[in-house]
Design a protein around this motif. Structure first.
Motif, PDB file in Angstrom:
ATOM      1  N   UNK A  28       0.881  -1.135   0.065  1.00 41.89           N
ATOM      2  CA  UNK A  28       0.051   0.201  -0.032  1.00 41.89           C
ATOM      3  C   UNK A  28       1.061   1.295   0.047  1.00 41.89           C
ATOM      4  N   UNK A  29       1.940   1.208   0.819  1.00 41.66           N
ATOM      5  CA  UNK A  29       2.917   2.427   0.704  1.00 41.66           C
ATOM      6  C   UNK A  29       3.873   2.315  -0.392  1.00 41.66           C
ATOM      7  N   UNK A  30       3.813   1.379  -1.217  1.00 41.43           N
ATOM      8  CA  UNK A  30       4.574   1.303  -2.375  1.00 41.43           C
ATOM      9  C   UNK A  30       6.147   1.041  -2.149  1.00 41.43           C
ATOM     10  N   UNK A  31       6.249   0.283  -1.138  1.00 39.69           N
ATOM     11  CA  UNK A  31       7.797   0.135  -0.600  1.00 39.69           C
ATOM     12  C   UNK A  31       8.081  -1.304  -0.919  1.00 39.69           C
ATOM     13  N   UNK A  32       7.053  -1.914  -1.551  1.00 36.96           N
ATOM     14  CA  UNK A  32       7.553  -3.403  -2.297  1.00 36.96           C
ATOM     15  C   UNK A  32       7.285  -3.333  -3.719  1.00 36.96           C
ATOM     16  N   UNK A  33       8.387  -3.693  -4.603  1.00 34.82           N
ATOM     17  CA  UNK A  33       8.076  -3.695  -5.889  1.00 34.82           C
ATOM     18  C   UNK A  33       7.434  -4.786  -6.495  1.00 34.82           C
ATOM     19  N   UNK A  34       6.315  -4.799  -6.932  1.00 35.73           N
ATOM     20  CA  UNK A  34       5.180  -5.672  -7.227  1.00 35.73           C
ATOM     21  C   UNK A  34       4.330  -5.502  -8.229  1.00 35.73           C
TER      22      UNK A  34
END
Length: 261
Positions: free
Chosen positions: A255-261
């Motif tokens: 949700x916080x766009x801290x994981x690249x997927x």
């Protein structure tokens, strides 16, 4: 004993450990820190029965030489490498590219966290990892009700369980702390995580007594963005990282766009 070795001498514990991985023909087994070979000799017999091969990584050159002379010269299914396992394990995986492999080891307590992170960072995860380490650390890794940084890091790819507890008298020399054996089993389905996920975990658990919102804000995440993400997942703003599951932490990081997927 300059590398912090405490050698397992309990025969029943050794038998339990070597029977925990379910070996198949063609499997690779990697033993971390074999020391004097208390696990190595019986583990090799299990490998030979199953048609598997065994590679031991031992940083102590004298101990590695003894294993080379007593086993490797006689057994084609065994190899010992006198290397730093933190560097050699990734190299071994790249070199061998095993379809299936298992890790067994009595981890030096002072670097057990680094070893676990090295295993977690491997692109090709082991089918199982059977590891001896400090009991307190083992309990944290396997705790699903109250997560910690190390638990969230490991449980993202593995199902965890404590196989057995060990006393100080099960080792020579006896350590000053209690020990335990854990089993990590690779999950059939696991999220694809990269360094950003672990950065997120490090920020989330930096000060465990603080709320997740405050920890993330300290790491540079805008408070309103963190609050919005928590609300979307139906969490209160005062929730702590330890109260979430691994799956929830992963969803939050997305949700916080801290994981690249």
């Amino acid at each position: 004993m300059y590398l912090g070795q405490h050698f397992l001498i309990n025969i029943d514990a050794i038998a339990r450990i070597i029977s925990t991985p379910k070996l198949e023909a063609g499997d690779l087994v990697v033993e971390l820190g074999p020391g004097t070979g208390a696990l190595t000799y019986p583990l090799l017999e299990e490998c030979k029965k199953a048609g598997a091969t065994l590679v031991a990584i031992e940083k102590d050159r004298n101990l590695a030489l003894k294993l080379y002379q007593s086993i490797q010269k006689k057994e084609s299914s065994f190899e010992v490498r006198d290397k730093d396992l933190l560097k050699e394990l990734p190299k071994l995986m790249e070199e061998k590219s095993p379809k299936r492999y298992h890790i067994v080891g009595n981890l030096p307590y002072y670097i057990s966290g680094k070893i676990l992170r090295t295993i977690t960072d491997l692109q090709n995860k082991p089918e199982t990892a059977v590891l001896m380490l400090q009991k307190e650390v083992a309990q944290r890794i396997c705790n699903k009700k109250k997560l910690s940084l190390i638990a969230a890091s490991v449980q993202v790819w593995a199902d965890t369980e404590i196989v057995m507890n060990l006393s100080e008298n099960d080792f020579d020399p006896a350590p000053k702390v209690k020990s335990a054996v854990i089993k990590l089993t690779k999950k059939e389905k696991m999220p694809e995580v990269d360094q950003s996920y672990f950065d997120f975990l490090k920020a989330s658990f930096k000060q465990p007594r603080k709320t997740l919102l405050n920890n993330l804000n300290q790491a540079g995440v805008e408070k309103q963005d963190a609050a919005k993400a928590l609300k979307a997942l139906k969490f209160e703003e005062n929730v702590r990282a330890s109260e979430l599951t691994v799956e929830q932490l992963y969803e939050l990081s997305k949700k916080l766009k801290l994981v690249n997927k």
